[in-house]
Design a protein around this motif. Structure first.
Motif, PDB file in Angstrom:
ATOM      1  N   ARG A  54      58.513   2.540  12.529  1.00 54.04           N
ATOM      2  CA  ARG A  54      57.972   3.900  12.591  1.00 54.04           C
ATOM      3  C   ARG A  54      58.234   4.666  11.296  1.00 54.04           C
ATOM      4  NH1 ARG A  54      60.051   3.603  17.907  1.00 54.04           N
ATOM      5  NH2 ARG A  54      61.939   4.700  17.231  1.00 54.04           N
ATOM      6  N   TYR A  56      48.845  -1.692  -0.588  1.00 53.31           N
ATOM      7  CA  TYR A  56      48.515  -1.944   0.816  1.00 53.31           C
ATOM      8  C   TYR A  56      49.002  -3.327   1.248  1.00 53.31           C
ATOM      9  CZ  TYR A  56      46.095  -2.992   5.084  1.00 53.31           C
ATOM     10  OH  TYR A  56      45.837  -3.373   6.368  1.00 53.31           O
ATOM     11  N   LYS A  77      55.275  -4.578   7.126  1.00 54.71           N
ATOM     12  CA  LYS A  77      55.069  -4.223   8.527  1.00 54.71           C
ATOM     13  C   LYS A  77      54.952  -5.466   9.392  1.00 54.71           C
ATOM     14  CE  LYS A  77      52.214  -1.335  11.534  1.00 54.71           C
ATOM     15  NZ  LYS A  77      51.083  -0.381  11.595  1.00 54.71           N
ATOM     16  N   LEU A  84      58.415   3.379   8.363  1.00 56.47           N
ATOM     17  CA  LEU A  84      57.730   2.756   7.229  1.00 56.47           C
ATOM     18  C   LEU A  84      56.565   3.647   6.784  1.00 56.47           C
ATOM     19  CD1 LEU A  84      57.911   0.078   5.615  1.00 56.47           C
ATOM     20  CD2 LEU A  84      56.157  -0.838   7.135  1.00 56.47           C
ATOM     21  N   GLU A  85      56.535   3.983   5.517  1.00 57.00           N
ATOM     22  CA  GLU A  85      55.485   4.880   5.001  1.00 57.00           C
ATOM     23  C   GLU A  85      54.125   4.189   5.070  1.00 57.00           C
ATOM     24  OE1 GLU A  85      54.400   7.445   0.964  1.00 57.00           O
ATOM     25  OE2 GLU A  85      56.362   6.473   1.174  1.00 57.00           O
ATOM     26  N   GLU A  86      53.218   4.843   5.788  1.00 57.44           N
ATOM     27  CA  GLU A  86      51.891   4.262   6.012  1.00 57.44           C
ATOM     28  C   GLU A  86      51.085   4.240   4.716  1.00 57.44           C
ATOM     29  OE1 GLU A  86      49.157   2.508   8.728  1.00 57.44           O
ATOM     30  OE2 GLU A  86      51.142   3.300   9.171  1.00 57.44           O
ATOM     31  N   VAL A  87      50.474   3.121   4.446  1.00 51.50           N
ATOM     32  CA  VAL A  87      49.576   2.982   3.297  1.00 51.50           C
ATOM     33  C   VAL A  87      48.203   2.595   3.838  1.00 51.50           C
ATOM     34  CG1 VAL A  87      49.052   1.754   1.146  1.00 51.50           C
ATOM     35  CG2 VAL A  87      51.430   2.292   1.736  1.00 51.50           C
ATOM     36  N   GLU A  88      47.208   3.447   3.573  1.00 52.36           N
ATOM     37  CA  GLU A  88      45.869   3.205   4.105  1.00 52.36           C
ATOM     38  C   GLU A  88      45.206   2.046   3.358  1.00 52.36           C
ATOM     39  OE1 GLU A  88      41.669   5.606   4.924  1.00 52.36           O
ATOM     40  OE2 GLU A  88      43.434   6.652   4.134  1.00 52.36           O
ATOM     41  N   GLU A  89      44.568   1.177   4.112  1.00 53.47           N
ATOM     42  CA  GLU A  89      43.878   0.056   3.482  1.00 53.47           C
ATOM     43  C   GLU A  89      42.679   0.571   2.695  1.00 53.47           C
ATOM     44  OE1 GLU A  89      41.893  -4.300   4.542  1.00 53.47           O
ATOM     45  OE2 GLU A  89      42.353  -2.873   6.147  1.00 53.47           O
ATOM     46  N   PHE A 119      52.675  -3.139   1.858  1.00 47.79           N
ATOM     47  CA  PHE A 119      52.926  -2.435   3.118  1.00 47.79           C
ATOM     48  C   PHE A 119      52.603  -3.331   4.310  1.00 47.79           C
ATOM     49  CE2 PHE A 119      50.487  -0.293   6.488  1.00 47.79           C
ATOM     50  CZ  PHE A 119      51.510   0.384   7.138  1.00 47.79           C
ATOM     51  N   ALA A 120      51.441  -3.982   4.261  1.00 48.03           N
ATOM     52  CA  ALA A 120      51.032  -4.846   5.377  1.00 48.03           C
ATOM     53  C   ALA A 120      52.008  -6.002   5.559  1.00 48.03           C
ATOM     54  CB  ALA A 120      49.615  -5.365   5.130  1.00 48.03           C
TER      55      ALA A 120
END
Length: 560
Positions: free
Chosen positions: A337, A275, A282, A339-344, A278-279
């Protein structure tokens, strides 16, 4: 019989609330699966589903062979008025149900006018007879006395009580320690193909724990157990199923309990690292897009403001440059858009617990001098001991040895039959008793708590209870309807609200989840008053700082 239980895509919960879903589990012969998770995660619900006592919200349970004998032993030893020890054990082992089914099948077999279209009464009876034999009901009555004797329940002296326990003894007449041993006897007498155990270590002494461990280790069939006893888990389980309420996920970890702890820590760190990465990406792309957008906007304004009307070539070049900047902005937004979303990772609810302190008591908190108590044939004492203001005492001993009676004498709640007992001055006692009786009546929890703290405003009471995971749907319910774990957390909240300088904890880890046990250990580390800790939790005895050890056995106190 060897049997395998397979759960596919199971979901479970209460009413419209789903606690877990998509749960897959295979329990093969020899597997010992430990189920862990915070209180309220649905561990007991899962066992009830696996036992067939509760329908899942989704998913299926498969049993091979289909007539395998699955036994579920619930968390609390339910004592029914008028029920004897033999009847209780027959119910807990499934023998009573198997006998009733066989009797009903035998009755149907003799019916001269069986219902049309039903199963063949001979087949029904044959299946019922096989199940009755498999349950061990045929010789349960003969096996029962030997197991009661093995557990020391057949004599008053070894049971540490006024009367011995036999098959005809009423369950409601037993002490907590005796009931725990009878529960263990039911387990030892059972003949399940797959065993489901909910908190089997609660109230067991060290001898009972060792017997339970040998029993689980010697089973050929599969076992699924819920436990918060860390040492028991470390010694027994071959894999761990974690129900993670915070992440709304579940996962089976191969290997034992210690391996699970290591893998869980690594997995959690990987989730956090993924995460964070990813953060970071982003945030970097968003910042670059913002910069490109500002450059594009600024270039367009400059081109329109500064370029003279007759310098068309220079103006066109500036506009083209601005368009390129705008294109870069669109490209950057497209990368964001894609970018593969990674949930916190969700932050788990954590119990933050401190023990309220009262002004220091007198230097000597309590003394017993040649104190003796007689209960029928059982005698505790003579005991001569002194508890000082800063003493931290660990108390161990078999069930029924007299530990609770010793505590009552020390705290001035039970006068000795001979000898003397004295309680010091300015003693402020805080206690979590073994039965969790303080919040076990019909009063709503909030009201019962306010009675214990009359100077505490109602709003503050609810706020404090909420910090211990007891929210709106708990505080208005009668204490008797709360789970043992919820009543334990209410007791811990009371310790935080009150000021105490003498803390008495009688089996405090019973019904608490692992995170709460660790918080309790941390709180005890910073607590500075006198401590009397009665526990059979071997990890807690290692982790909590103690300077004295009292061992109570057969009515005698030995300080080691």
């Amino acid at each position: 019989m060897t049997a395998t239980l397979v759960a596919n895509g199971i979901a479970g919960g209460h009413a419209h609330r789903t606690l877990f879903d998509g749960l897959d589990l295979t329990v093969a012969p020899g597997d010992v699966v430990g189920v862990v998770g915070v209180n309220g995660a649905g561990k007991s619900t899962l066992l009830r589903i696996l036992a067939g006592e509760l329908q899942p919200q989704a998913g299926e349970i498969h049993l091979a062979p289909g007539d395998a004998f699955v036994g579920w032993l619930p968390q609390e030893h339910e004592r029914i008025a008028g029920e004897t020890v033999a009847e209780y054990i027959a119910r807990r082992t499934g023998c009573a149900r198997a006998t009733a089914e066989m009797d009903a099948a035998a009755l149907a077999l003799g019916d001269p006018n069986p219902p049309a279209g039903g199963a063949d009464p001979n087949d029904v009876y044959a299946a019922a007879l096989d199940r009755w034999l498999a349950s061990g009901a045929a010789d349960l009555e003969e096996r029962l006395p030997a197991v009661l004797a093995e557990l020391g329940l057949d004599t008053a002296e070894s049971a540490g009580a006024a009367t011995a326990v036999s098959g005809s003894t009423l369950m409601t007449s037993l002490s907590g320690g005796q009931a725990a041993r009878v529960g263990l006897a039911a387990l030892l007498l059972s003949r399940f193909d797959i065993v489901l155990l909910d908190e089997p270590t609660n109230d067991l002494d060290l001898d009972g724990l060792e017997r339970l461990e040998r029993f689980v280790g010697g089973l050929r069939g599969g076992v699924v157990l819920v436990s918060h006893d860390r040492e028991f888990l470390a010694r027994c389980v071959t894999q761990v199923l974690e129900i993670d309420l915070a992440q709304h996920s579940n996962r089976v970890f191969g290997g034992g309990y210690e391996s699970y702890l290591e893998e869980r820590a690594i997995a959690r760190q990987h989730r956090r690292d993924d995460y964070d990465e990813f953060a970071r990406k982003k945030a970097d792309l968003v910042a670059r897009a913002r910069t490109q957008r500002e450059w594009s906007s600024q270039g367009t304004r400059n081109a329109m403001r500064k370029a003279p009307d007759n310098d068309k070539i220079k103006r066109r070049a500036s506009m083209e440059s601005s368009e390129k900047q705008a294109q870069k902005v669109r490209q950057m937004e497209s990368r964001i858009r894609r970018l593969e979303e990674v949930e916190e990772p969700r932050k788990e609810w954590q119990l933050e617990f401190t023990i309220g302190s009262a002004p220091r008591s007198s230097a000597v908190v309590a003394t017993l001098n040649e104190a003796r108590v007689t209960q029928g044939d059982f005698v505790l004492g003579p005991v001569s001991v002194q508890l000082n203001a800063a003493d931290r005492v660990g108390i161990t001993g078999p069930n029924g040895a007299g530990k609770s009676t010793l505590l009552r004498m020390l705290l001035g709640r039970r006068a000795p039959d001979s000898g003397s007992a004295a309680l010091g001055a300015s003693v402020a006692i805080g206690e979590i008793d073994q039965a969790r009786s303080l919040f076990a009546d019909e009063l709503p929890l909030a009201e019962a708590f306010e009675r214990q703290n009359p100077d505490m405003p109602s709003a503050e009471v609810r706020t404090l209870l909420a910090k211990f995971g007891l929210k709106a749907d708990h505080v208005l319910r009668p204490g008797a309807e709360l789970s043992p774990g919820e009543r334990t957390r209410a007791g811990m909240a009371l310790l935080q609200a009150r000021g105490v300088n003498v803390l008495v904890l009688d089996e405090p880890t019973n019904h608490l989840d692992l995170a709460a046990i660790e918080q309790l250990e941390q709180a005890l580390d910073s607590y500075e008053g006198a401590l009397l800790l009665v526990t059979h939790d071997r990890r807690m005895l290692e982790n909590v700082r103690l300077d004295r050890h009292w061992h109570v056995e057969a009515g005698r106190l030995i300080e080691t």
